[in-house]
Design a protein around this motif. Sequence first.
Motif, PDB file in Angstrom:
ATOM      1  N   CYS A 336      83.796  18.712 112.934  1.00 29.76           N
ATOM      2  CA  CYS A 336      82.496  19.223 113.342  1.00 29.76           C
ATOM      3  C   CYS A 336      81.479  18.096 113.173  1.00 29.76           C
ATOM      4  CB  CYS A 336      82.152  20.422 112.454  1.00 29.76           C
ATOM      5  SG  CYS A 336      80.412  20.838 112.440  1.00 29.76           S
ATOM      6  N   ASN A 338      78.690  18.179 112.046  1.00 26.53           N
ATOM      7  CA  ASN A 338      77.964  18.330 110.774  1.00 26.53           C
ATOM      8  C   ASN A 338      78.871  18.106 109.556  1.00 26.53           C
ATOM      9  OD1 ASN A 338      75.584  18.916 112.164  1.00 26.53           O
ATOM     10  ND2 ASN A 338      76.130  21.095 112.290  1.00 26.53           N
ATOM     11  N   HIS A 340      81.904  19.307 108.850  1.00 24.47           N
ATOM     12  CA  HIS A 340      82.900  20.315 108.461  1.00 24.47           C
ATOM     13  C   HIS A 340      84.233  20.034 109.150  1.00 24.47           C
ATOM     14  CE1 HIS A 340      78.895  22.520 108.547  1.00 24.47           C
ATOM     15  NE2 HIS A 340      79.171  22.329 107.259  1.00 24.47           N
ATOM     16  N   CYS A 357      82.761  25.682 115.123  1.00 22.90           N
ATOM     17  CA  CYS A 357      82.807  25.575 113.673  1.00 22.90           C
ATOM     18  C   CYS A 357      82.448  26.917 113.034  1.00 22.90           C
ATOM     19  CB  CYS A 357      81.840  24.495 113.214  1.00 22.90           C
ATOM     20  SG  CYS A 357      81.724  24.362 111.426  1.00 22.90           S
ATOM     21  N   THR A 359      81.476  27.402 110.060  1.00 24.81           N
ATOM     22  CA  THR A 359      80.371  27.269 109.116  1.00 24.81           C
ATOM     23  C   THR A 359      79.020  27.186 109.833  1.00 24.81           C
ATOM     24  OG1 THR A 359      81.911  25.974 107.796  1.00 24.81           O
ATOM     25  CG2 THR A 359      79.626  26.019 107.049  1.00 24.81           C
ATOM     26  N   CYS A 360      78.944  26.353 110.904  1.00 23.97           N
ATOM     27  CA  CYS A 360      77.637  26.121 111.525  1.00 23.97           C
ATOM     28  C   CYS A 360      77.602  26.484 113.001  1.00 23.97           C
ATOM     29  CB  CYS A 360      77.207  24.666 111.319  1.00 23.97           C
ATOM     30  SG  CYS A 360      78.227  23.496 112.227  1.00 23.97           S
TER      31      CYS A 360
HETATM   32 ZN    ZN Z   1      80.245  22.712 111.228  1.00 25.40          ZN
END
Ligand code: ZN
Length: 417
Positions: A336, A338, A340, A357, A359-360
């Motif tokens: 990712c 970011n 991840h 992703c 998470t985000c």
């Molecule tokens: Zn992410």
Amino acid sequence: MSSQEQDGGQTDRQKYEFRKVIEELEDYRGSGTQLVSIYVPEDTLISDVVAHVTQEHSEASNIKSKETRTNVQDALKSIKDRLRYYDNEPPENGMVLFSGAIDTGGGRSDMITRVLESPPDPIQSFRYHCDSEFLTEPLEGMLADKGLFGLIVLDRREANVGWLKGKRVEPVKSASSLVPGKQRKGGQSAQRFARLRLEAIDNFYQEVAGMANDLFVPERHDLDGILVGGPSPTKDEFLDGDYLHHELQDMVLGKFDVAYTDESGLHDLVDAAEDVLAEHEILQDKQVMEEFFSELHDGKKATYGFDQTRQNLNMGSVEQLLISEDLRKDVATYDCPNGHTEYELLDRNAETPEITCETCGEEVDLEKREDAIEHLMELAGQRGTETVFVSTDFEKGEQLLTAFGGIAGILRYSTGV
Ligand code: ZN
């Protein structure tokens, strides 16, 4: 249990990689007798192998079918090309070369060449094999669960002791007795003859036990068991008489009827003990699955499924990683933007999906796709986790595959994941 457990992750992984190649090779067929397998022991000079291959190449010109002839010669040429990469000595434990035109369906074929270096056990002898299938049995034997068993065969005249290492029988020592036959000579009293004969039998049993003790006692902590064979009542007398060292006596897995007591009797003994050995082979698998189920029901030190087990592995909390021998999956790893990382467990022939992703929610990029077992074993190796391959030949082993996705772990401590 046996020495294989101390080998560590690298060997397990290497074995798994071997097994994958062997499974691939097993499935291949040639339209003719055109698939070449060459087993090269460590002490064979590469130049001798090249000379042998050259010789086979020239003899192949006698093959009647033009297609087969061309295919065999192409295979041999490909093997010769590969051998150029080596100095004059093969790698440790030797190497195996496979080459040939394999059927790919619809009357087409494809030329493949595979080289396996440094198999788990030493290659015993040079073998050149040309057939419609590759010769993989000797390697399969090496990859089978290793056991170390002591073998004893005896009657009143002769005895042999040796090892069963994996699938390999190794005769070590033999003895023959001075026990007189049942016919006494003229002039000897029947009583005295019988007493001398019993003494001679007793002496011989002691000699055989001494031979077995010398060989097996120093290795008793690595031994998985002892098998005793021979005709009745010899083997029964021998065992009932407690001739063996008491620790060895406790390790006797069974006694078996075997007609011969020479070296071939050692092989007959292994054949006769087939069921006992098969049971023993899955014993460790059974024990580890019992422990897993008991942790699952009453304890907190169990984990299963790819995601959970992976997380636990990553935390270093897994004591034993349990993988079903029949697990055939891939893992896709995504990055990712970011920072991840996402992992997806996929069927072998499934396409790699596009995901976001968790998470985000960003779109993620596929970093790599690899064999799931290799992925997990790599992690296990980094965290000091032991990997146990679990057979599906018993109920709880089957359940590992069907109910738990083929991946589970016994934890060092409860993690709540
Ligand atoms: Zn992410």
